[in-house]
Enzyme design. Structure first.
Site, PDB file in Angstrom:
ATOM      1  N   SER A  59      -5.709   2.525   3.902  1.00  0.00           N
ATOM      2  CA  SER A  59      -4.700   3.589   4.015  1.00  0.00           C
ATOM      3  C   SER A  59      -3.311   3.102   4.395  1.00  0.00           C
ATOM      4  O   SER A  59      -2.380   3.909   4.444  1.00  0.00           O
ATOM      5  CB  SER A  59      -5.162   4.662   5.003  1.00  0.00           C
ATOM      6  OG  SER A  59      -6.189   5.440   4.419  1.00  0.00           O
ATOM      7  N   VAL A  60      -3.138   1.810   4.647  1.00  0.00           N
ATOM      8  CA  VAL A  60      -1.787   1.278   4.747  1.00  0.00           C
ATOM      9  C   VAL A  60      -1.082   1.442   3.392  1.00  0.00           C
ATOM     10  O   VAL A  60       0.139   1.404   3.300  1.00  0.00           O
ATOM     11  CB  VAL A  60      -1.803  -0.190   5.216  1.00  0.00           C
ATOM     12  CG1 VAL A  60      -0.403  -0.766   5.313  1.00  0.00           C
ATOM     13  CG2 VAL A  60      -2.502  -0.301   6.580  1.00  0.00           C
TER      14      VAL A  60
END
Length: 375
Positions: A59-60
């Site tokens: 999710s970065v």
């Protein structure tokens, strides 16, 4: 003192076998004030972690992809008030009563669409039953097939009436591809990587020594993550991992979880958004992204004291947030073992990428990094 505390936190995480390896970068006012790689990139070969190693970003990916989407809004290609069906006519998920409400692009990128994530459900849940991919499993699955599966599952609530972490960013990626006629890799290249001179942000990569091997916390030491592993997270749900996904070029480009890249390239994106280095967005666009977009009382996962903007959670009430976070801090993480925060008031960015889930995202180490600055 800050450096000593960061060193101690990183070294303890290795000594206590909570992570196998990691990279921590800290920038203040656009300048690097801390950069350290520690531990091993791959335990079997004994390869030492390097600052330049690449990671599966999970999710970065989201703030990077959101910046790309906002550049499309800036140039008038998209409007956040547009309905998804203006670009994806067949994407019409329904409420349990059978009605198909309008979902806007704003709903997608703020996680207020009523969509969900499979990893937040038990395996008897509707997303699991529909075979939905969260963007980290099912190598080779196409975007069209995953959209069809998502649309077949019922909405959790009417769009705009709640907040639930979701595959909305993946749907947004499909919108961006439909309106531009370009794939998400080409869009990231043109709107993020080339303006900043970056070379590592990619959705599909061949196996390579500098791509950190992923691990999962275990006793007496983390164990390698394998395709199909589903370690529990936040109750009865669990992320289904497939580390091999990034090697399969036919896998859809997941704007929520699919990028790989180096810590220094991710940091370059954050620095740009904070006004340091080449600009990828206008200051007024970044200011819009940093404004709370939802009432804090509907925010889940992070809990009280947080809202959500475009691309990240926002600390709205430090007294309610269960950490020493200052008001206005932006933050999120990644399930492969990452956490980051941006403190606009202090012009500070901290980025931790590890190869160990879930410690690097929500364990002792990210908490100690915060404490090094704010306690």
């Amino acid at each position: 003192m800050m450096t000593d505390r960061l060193d101690a936190a990183m070294e303890a995480a290795i000594t206590e076998k909570r992570i196998v390896g990691g990279v921590l970068l800290v920038c203040e006012r656009g300048e690097t004030v801390y950069a350290r790689a520690i531990g091993l990139s791959d335990r079997t070969s004994g390869r030492v972690m390097e600052v330049t190693d690449r990671f599966r970003l999970a999710s970065v990916t989201k703030p990077i992809a959101t910046a790309c989407f906002m550049s499309l809004v800036e140039d008038g290609t998209l409007s956040l008030s547009d309905p998804v069906t203006a670009y994806l006519p067949d994407f019409r998920p329904r409420l349990p009563d059978g009605t198909a409400p309008e979902i806007t692009l704003h709903h997608l990128i703020t996680h207020t669409s009523g969509l969900g994530y499979r990893f937040l459900e038990p395996e008897t849940g509707p997303y699991a039953q529909a075979g939905v991919s969260d963007g980290m499993d099912q190598p080779g699955l196409s975007m069209k097939e995953n959209l069809d599966r998502i649309a077949s599952a019922p909405l959790y609530f009417a769009p705009g009436t709640g907040w639930r972490y979701s595959v909305g960013l993946d749907v947004m990626g499909a919108v961006a591809e439909a309106v531009t006629g370009q794939g998400m890799q080409a869009l990231i290249d043109a709107r993020i990587s080339r303006p900043l001179g970056l070379g590592s942000l990619a959705f599909a990569v061949p196996p390579a020594a500098d791509l950190a091997t992923p691990y999962i916390n275990a006793t007496p030491e983390p164990k390698p993550l394998r395709d199909g592993d589903r370690p529990l997270l936040w109750g009865e749900g669990g992320v289904t991992f497939a580390p091999s996904r990034v090697h399969e070029s036919a896998s859809f480009a997941s704007s929520g979880a699919g990028l790989t890249g180096r810590a220094e390239d991710v940091m370059a994106v954050f620095r740009s958004l904070m006004g340091h280095g080449p600009a990828i967005l206008a200051p007024e666009t970044v200011a819009q992204m940093m404004r709370p977009q939802i009432p804090s009382e509907v925010m889940t996962i992070r809990g009280p004291g947080f809202s959500f903007g475009y691309g990240w959670a926002i600390v709205t009430d430090p007294g309610l947030a269960a950490a020493p976070d200052p008001a206005g801090m932006l933050k999120w993480g990644g399930v492969y073992g990452h956490s980051w925060f941006i403190d606009p008031a202090a012009a500070r960015v901290s980025l931790l990428l590890t190869n160990t889930a879930y410690e690097g995202m929500q364990g002792i180490l990210p908490a100690q990094i915060l404490e090094a600055f704010y306690t």
